[in-house]
Structure formats: C-alpha cells, structure tokens
Write a protein that holds these residues in place. Structure first.
Motif, mmCIF file in Angstrom:
data_model
loop_
_atom_site.group_PDB
_atom_site.id
_atom_site.type_symbol
_atom_site.label_atom_id
_atom_site.label_comp_id
_atom_site.label_asym_id
_atom_site.label_seq_id
_atom_site.Cartn_x
_atom_site.Cartn_y
_atom_site.Cartn_z
ATOM 1 N N HIS A 77 0.840 -1.200 0.000
ATOM 2 C CA HIS A 77 0.000 0.000 0.000
ATOM 3 C C HIS A 77 0.877 1.252 0.000
ATOM 4 O O HIS A 77 1.820 1.354 0.802
ATOM 5 N N TRP A 78 0.530 2.169 -0.890
ATOM 6 C CA TRP A 78 1.301 3.401 -1.021
ATOM 7 C C TRP A 78 0.410 4.600 -0.721
ATOM 8 O O TRP A 78 -0.766 4.635 -1.097
ATOM 9 N N LEU A 79 1.000 5.588 -0.060
ATOM 10 C CA LEU A 79 0.318 6.833 0.273
ATOM 11 C C LEU A 79 0.691 7.884 -0.761
ATOM 12 O O LEU A 79 1.877 8.085 -1.035
ATOM 13 N N LYS A 80 -0.320 8.536 -1.348
ATOM 14 C CA LYS A 80 -0.053 9.601 -2.331
ATOM 15 C C LYS A 80 -0.454 10.958 -1.761
ATOM 16 O O LYS A 80 -1.547 11.117 -1.225
ATOM 17 N N ILE A 81 0.468 11.918 -1.897
ATOM 18 C CA ILE A 81 0.214 13.313 -1.527
ATOM 19 C C ILE A 81 0.368 14.174 -2.778
ATOM 20 O O ILE A 81 1.415 14.149 -3.428
ATOM 21 N N SER A 82 -0.676 14.916 -3.130
ATOM 22 C CA SER A 82 -0.618 15.849 -4.265
ATOM 23 C C SER A 82 -0.577 17.277 -3.739
ATOM 24 O O SER A 82 -1.408 17.650 -2.902
ATOM 25 N N ILE A 83 0.390 18.058 -4.228
ATOM 26 C CA ILE A 83 0.518 19.463 -3.825
ATOM 27 C C ILE A 83 0.307 20.323 -5.064
ATOM 28 O O ILE A 83 1.084 20.263 -6.015
ATOM 29 N N LEU A 84 -0.753 21.133 -5.038
ATOM 30 C CA LEU A 84 -1.048 21.990 -6.190
ATOM 31 C C LEU A 84 -0.266 23.303 -6.134
ATOM 32 O O LEU A 84 0.249 23.774 -7.144
ATOM 33 N N ASP A 85 -0.167 23.899 -4.940
ATOM 34 C CA ASP A 85 0.561 25.154 -4.760
ATOM 35 C C ASP A 85 1.313 25.109 -3.440
ATOM 36 O O ASP A 85 0.878 24.448 -2.494
ATOM 37 N N PHE A 86 2.409 25.850 -3.377
ATOM 38 C CA PHE A 86 3.174 25.969 -2.129
ATOM 39 C C PHE A 86 2.783 27.296 -1.472
ATOM 40 O O PHE A 86 3.367 28.339 -1.738
ATOM 41 N N GLN A 87 1.771 27.220 -0.606
ATOM 42 C CA GLN A 87 1.207 28.399 0.042
ATOM 43 C C GLN A 87 1.546 28.387 1.535
ATOM 44 O O GLN A 87 2.156 27.438 2.046
ATOM 45 N N GLU A 88 1.125 29.448 2.220
ATOM 46 C CA GLU A 88 1.488 29.605 3.631
ATOM 47 C C GLU A 88 1.077 28.417 4.495
ATOM 48 O O GLU A 88 1.775 28.049 5.435
ATOM 49 N N ASN A 89 -0.067 27.800 4.169
ATOM 50 C CA ASN A 89 -0.577 26.714 5.013
ATOM 51 C C ASN A 89 -0.259 25.323 4.473
ATOM 52 O O ASN A 89 -0.778 24.326 4.980
ATOM 53 N N THR A 90 0.600 25.224 3.448
ATOM 54 C CA THR A 90 0.831 23.938 2.783
ATOM 55 C C THR A 90 1.472 22.903 3.707
ATOM 56 O O THR A 90 1.041 21.744 3.738
ATOM 57 N N LEU A 91 2.501 23.281 4.461
ATOM 58 C CA LEU A 91 3.150 22.318 5.355
ATOM 59 C C LEU A 91 2.138 21.750 6.355
ATOM 60 O O LEU A 91 2.085 20.535 6.595
ATOM 61 N N LYS A 92 1.321 22.619 6.916
ATOM 62 C CA LYS A 92 0.304 22.186 7.880
ATOM 63 C C LYS A 92 -0.682 21.228 7.229
ATOM 64 O O LYS A 92 -1.033 20.182 7.800
ATOM 65 N N GLU A 93 -1.127 21.553 6.004
ATOM 66 C CA GLU A 93 -2.087 20.707 5.307
ATOM 67 C C GLU A 93 -1.482 19.357 4.949
ATOM 68 O O GLU A 93 -2.128 18.311 5.105
ATOM 69 N N VAL A 94 -0.249 19.349 4.423
ATOM 70 C CA VAL A 94 0.418 18.087 4.081
ATOM 71 C C VAL A 94 0.548 17.209 5.327
ATOM 72 O O VAL A 94 0.243 16.009 5.288
ATOM 73 N N SER A 95 0.984 17.803 6.432
ATOM 74 C CA SER A 95 1.146 17.051 7.679
ATOM 75 C C SER A 95 -0.191 16.487 8.153
ATOM 76 O O SER A 95 -0.265 15.338 8.600
ATOM 77 N N ASN A 96 -1.258 17.278 8.043
ATOM 78 C CA ASN A 96 -2.584 16.804 8.455
ATOM 79 C C ASN A 96 -3.030 15.608 7.620
ATOM 80 O O ASN A 96 -3.569 14.627 8.147
ATOM 81 N N HIS A 97 -2.822 15.690 6.296
ATOM 82 C CA HIS A 97 -3.222 14.584 5.417
ATOM 83 C C HIS A 97 -2.443 13.316 5.744
ATOM 84 O O HIS A 97 -3.026 12.217 5.831
ATOM 85 N N ILE A 98 -1.137 13.442 5.907
ATOM 86 C CA ILE A 98 -0.324 12.259 6.215
ATOM 87 C C ILE A 98 -0.720 11.693 7.576
ATOM 88 O O ILE A 98 -0.873 10.469 7.742
ATOM 89 N N ARG A 99 -0.892 12.567 8.549
ATOM 90 C CA ARG A 99 -1.278 12.135 9.903
ATOM 91 C C ARG A 99 -2.588 11.343 9.878
ATOM 92 O O ARG A 99 -2.699 10.271 10.488
ATOM 93 N N ASN A 100 -3.572 11.857 9.161
ATOM 94 C CA ASN A 100 -4.881 11.201 9.115
ATOM 95 C C ASN A 100 -4.827 9.865 8.387
ATOM 96 O O ASN A 100 -5.431 8.871 8.840
ATOM 97 N N LEU A 101 -4.114 9.815 7.243
ATOM 98 C CA LEU A 101 -4.018 8.558 6.508
ATOM 99 C C LEU A 101 -3.184 7.532 7.268
ATOM 100 O O LEU A 101 -3.467 6.330 7.230
#
Length: 466
Positions: free
Chosen positions: A226-250
């Motif tokens: 099983h592989w986890l995929k993270i897609s980043i459309l833009d590098f904005q002020e809240n991107t690190l927080k959002e990426v971390s939230n997605h990984i944490r939840n999955l």
C-alpha cells in the motif's frame, strides 16, 4: 535574510518609498527601498524618464490634472519598464498587490479553478469544491474560450508561446488578475464543454475561495503493498500544515485498518510553485536536518543557501524520511515544486521520477512594496544542491512519458525557455545520468484528471515490478 542589497544606488528623486518587509517567497524576495527628496538627477537614464514624464504632463492631450489619468500613465510606464527584464517582472497596482498576497495565503476572491493556457483557450485542470465554477457544473478539461467577450488562446510568436486575450498579449499574472476581483462582482466566461464540444456563456459571481491545495489517498499496488499519495497543487502559507494533516490522518487510518504503508508518491503534476520557504519546509519532511535544498545566486551578493530543519516529531515522521519515495511530475511542474524535486533528487532520496522534464522556471523575483503598489522583477537564479541551474532546463525524469501525436507539439513547447523575453541561465545544465525508460500515455479517451492519475498509478506499479 538581510536587506543589505536593497539600498544600493539610491537615486535622488522626489518622493518617499518605504517598507519594512524581509521575506523570501514564491520566487520572490520582498525588501525595502528609500528614496530621498531632491531635484538632483545624476543618472542619465533616469533623467530621460523624468524629462519624458514632464513633457507628457505639459504637452499631452490628456487631462494630466486628473490623478486617475496620471496613475494610469505611471502604471503603464513602470509595467513596461519591468516587463523589459523578462516575462516574470511586472508592476502591481494596489489592487493587484493585494491579490498576489491573498493567493499566497491560500485565500482569495475569484472563481475557483486552476488552469493552463493552450491554443484552444484556458484548459481547466481543477475545480475547487463549493466554488462558483463547481456550482455551474464546470469540470476538468472544459476550456475557457472567452473572457468578457474576448477570445483567450495561446499562439507561437517568434517560436515563443504567448498568451492572447483578444488582440492583446498578456501574462499569466494578467489573466489571473482579470479572473479575480471584488467579492460579489460578475465575470462573463464562455466555456467549451469537453463532453459535448459546445460553447456556453456564463455570468460567474466571484466569491471568497479557500484553495483545496492538497489531495491524498492510499493505493493498493498488489505485491508492492500500500502506497500513500500526496498531491501538492501550490506551495502556500498553510501547505506544510495541510500536508502534515493529510499524512497524519491517513497514517492513523492505516493503523486502524492494520494496513502497512510501503511507500509514498509525491504528486507535483501541474504545480506552478509558490512560496520558496514552504518548499524548504516540505523538503524537511523527507530529508534529514541541514540537507541542502536550494541555492539562490544573486547579482553582486553572497549566495543564499536554504537547508532543511527539524520539524516536530510524530509517529510517522521517521517513516517518511526513510520509506520509498516516487515523484510524479509533468511539463507544468514549476518553480518551488522544481526546487523540491531537485532537493530530493540531489540528496538521493527519490527511488525514481515518473513524468517529463519540468517547466524550468528558475529565476527569483524580488518584490518591493512602494506605497500601496509593488514592483516585482527578477534578481537571481535558483540552483539545485548539485549546482544545476533550473532556469530553462528543468529537472530530468528517470522515466519519461511520451504522448499521442495530437498533444506532442503543444507539450514540447511548454516551458520557461519558450516564453517571450526568456532569460537564459548563465551556465549550461550538467546533464548527469540517463533516462531509464519511456512510457506512452495511452489514454484512449477522456483525458481528465482521474484517468491521468490512474495511468500514473498503473505505470508506477509496472516500474516497481521491473
């Protein structure tokens, strides 16, 4: 980062320009400049500009006593001066300055789409949830053919791709500013439907948009786990927080279901970039502390070297730094997204890159706020940790995609080096390593986001099983 480079050559002209920012962002350094009140003009070029302004004020048929007339003359003059540097250099009015920073914050007033410009018009890549365009049932691969009744398209001029709105050459920033505006205002758009080929005209009401910047999923790749995929459309002020939230939840969801995660796909297709320190922070998720991410080569200044740093430790953070990592990209992967790929590649963190040569946008813009307006122009170059200039070159994939003939010409002319007034990097690219294989994107019909993602997943599984 210091502002020591921003107060050189202070010409003595009438006026005061002052701002106290010092922040590296989206290919931009925001600094300060202070002019001193005096009538002494020593620079011969500046003297011509001021004399020209004076002649227009005294002799033009325009009503130069009207502040709005003078503001328009000023805006057009500075915009022309900046654009002579390259396609990324421009002058932002007060309204445009506000829009630039709204976009970087992840919130803005607009219509809620991402797109790229081709010869047919603005091809929609993504429609944001609860946006005005979603409410009109606009979908990816629909094409915006007219904006406010003016035809939108791209064409080749002197072997360079230019964007046209009616009979006017515009930049991507210009178009973005047209699509944005005050909340509640309307915009006329003509859209060619992908499914039917028919055009429809809409009055779209602009509203506040919160960018759906990150997408994620877990995919079962059979014997590769099983592989986890993270897609980043833009590098904005809240991107690190959002990426971390997605990984944490999955990660937590996988633990609950007793699923072992065997790798990560970082999807940077169509990512135009964004704030450079955010790219560094995302690199810090995948690399150890003090790994080199990017160098910024400045004119007559010491280079700036950005490195990774320690982020808060969580149950998944050590796993993310060591698990297998695959990167997806395409010709529209640009700027801060290219910086991230270059850092991961040169630090030997990536198993392989599947996609194409990236866009090749490797120039830094410095933004100077002048009163409530701002001047943005190119002042430096990005290089990867190994010293390669990104500008005009992009990042080479390990496994390259080839496309159907009807798409090949357009795709092959997508990139920084095909833009008008292109600035070539001062040092040629060091072409290290070979492309390991080519894969034909054999999508039979419906070139939509879902089918393209499915193709990337299937091809990734084939490569992993080689």
């Amino acid at each position: 980062m210091s502002d020591k480079s921003t107060n050189k050559k202070i010409y003595k002209i009438v006026g005061t320009i002052a701002i106290g920012w010092s922040l590296l962002m989206g290919g931009a350094i925001i600094g300060s400049y202070t002019a001193q009140k005096s009538f002494e003009i020593k620079d011969p070029y500046l003297k011509k500009i001021i004399l020209s302004w004076d002649l227009i004020q005294k002799n033009s048929v325009l009503n130069t006593k009207d502040p709005k007339v003078n503001e328009k003359i000023m805006d057009n003059t500075i915009k022309a001066m900046a654009s002579s540097i390259d396609v990324h250099s421009t002058w932002y009015t007060e309204k445009e300055t506000k829009q630039v920073f709204e976009k970087l914050s992840g919130e803005y007033v607009g219509i809620g789409i991402s797109y790229h410009i081709e010869k047919e018009g603005g091809v929609i890549v993504k429609v944001f949830s609860n946006s005005p365009m979603e409410k009109l049932n606009i979908v990816p691969d629909d094409i915006i053919t007219k904006v406010e009744g003016k035809k939108l398209f791209a064409e080749l001029k002197d072997n360079k791709k230019v964007i046209m709105l009616g009979d006017q050459v515009i930049t991507e920033d210009d178009l973005s500013n047209v699509l944005k505006g005050e909340e509640g205002t309307k915009l006329s758009l003509t859209v060619k439907r992908h499914e039917t080929g028919k055009e429809e005209t809409f009055q779209v009401t602009r509203t506040k948009i919160v960018s759906a910047n990150i997408q994620s999923e877990i995919k079962d790749l059979g014997n590769k786990g099983h592989w986890l995929k993270i897609s980043i459309l833009d590098f904005q002020e809240n991107t690190l927080k959002e990426v971390s939230n997605h990984i944490r939840n999955l990660w937590a969801d996988a633990k609950r279901k007793n699923i072992k995660l065997d790798g990560v796909v970082l999807d940077l297709q169509n990512s135009p970039g964004g704030i450079v320190p955010v790219s560094v922070s995302v690199a810090s998720l995948f690399l150890p502390k003090d790994a080199k991410v990017v160098s910024i080569i400045q004119k007559d200044e010491k280079d700036i070297i950005e490195k990774t740093y320690t982020l808060p430790k969580e149950p998944w953070t050590d796993w993310l730094k060591t698990t297998e990592l695959v990167v997806w990209n395409n010709r529209k992967t640009a700027s801060a997204a290219e910086i991230l790929i270059g850092a991961l590649k040169d630090n030997n963190r990536i198993k392989f890159i599947l996609g194409d040569y990236t866009y090749g946008k490797g120039v830094v813009q410095s933004i100077y706020k002048i009163d409530n307006d701002s001047l943005s122009f190119s002042t430096g170059w990005y290089t990867t940790p190994s010293g390669n200039y990104i500008q005009g070159n992009g990042i080479k994939p390990d496994y390259k995609i080839s496309y159907p003939e009807k798409l090949t010409e357009e795709i092959n002319r997508t990139g920084e080096k095909y833009m008008p007034n292109y600035l070539a990097a001062p040092i040629p690219y060091k072409d290290e390593g070979k492309i390991l294989g080519n894969y034909f994107m054999d999508i039979k019909e419906n070139w939509n986001e879902k089918n393209i993602i499915d193709w990337y997943w299937n091809t990734t599984e084939k490569i992993l099983n080689k």
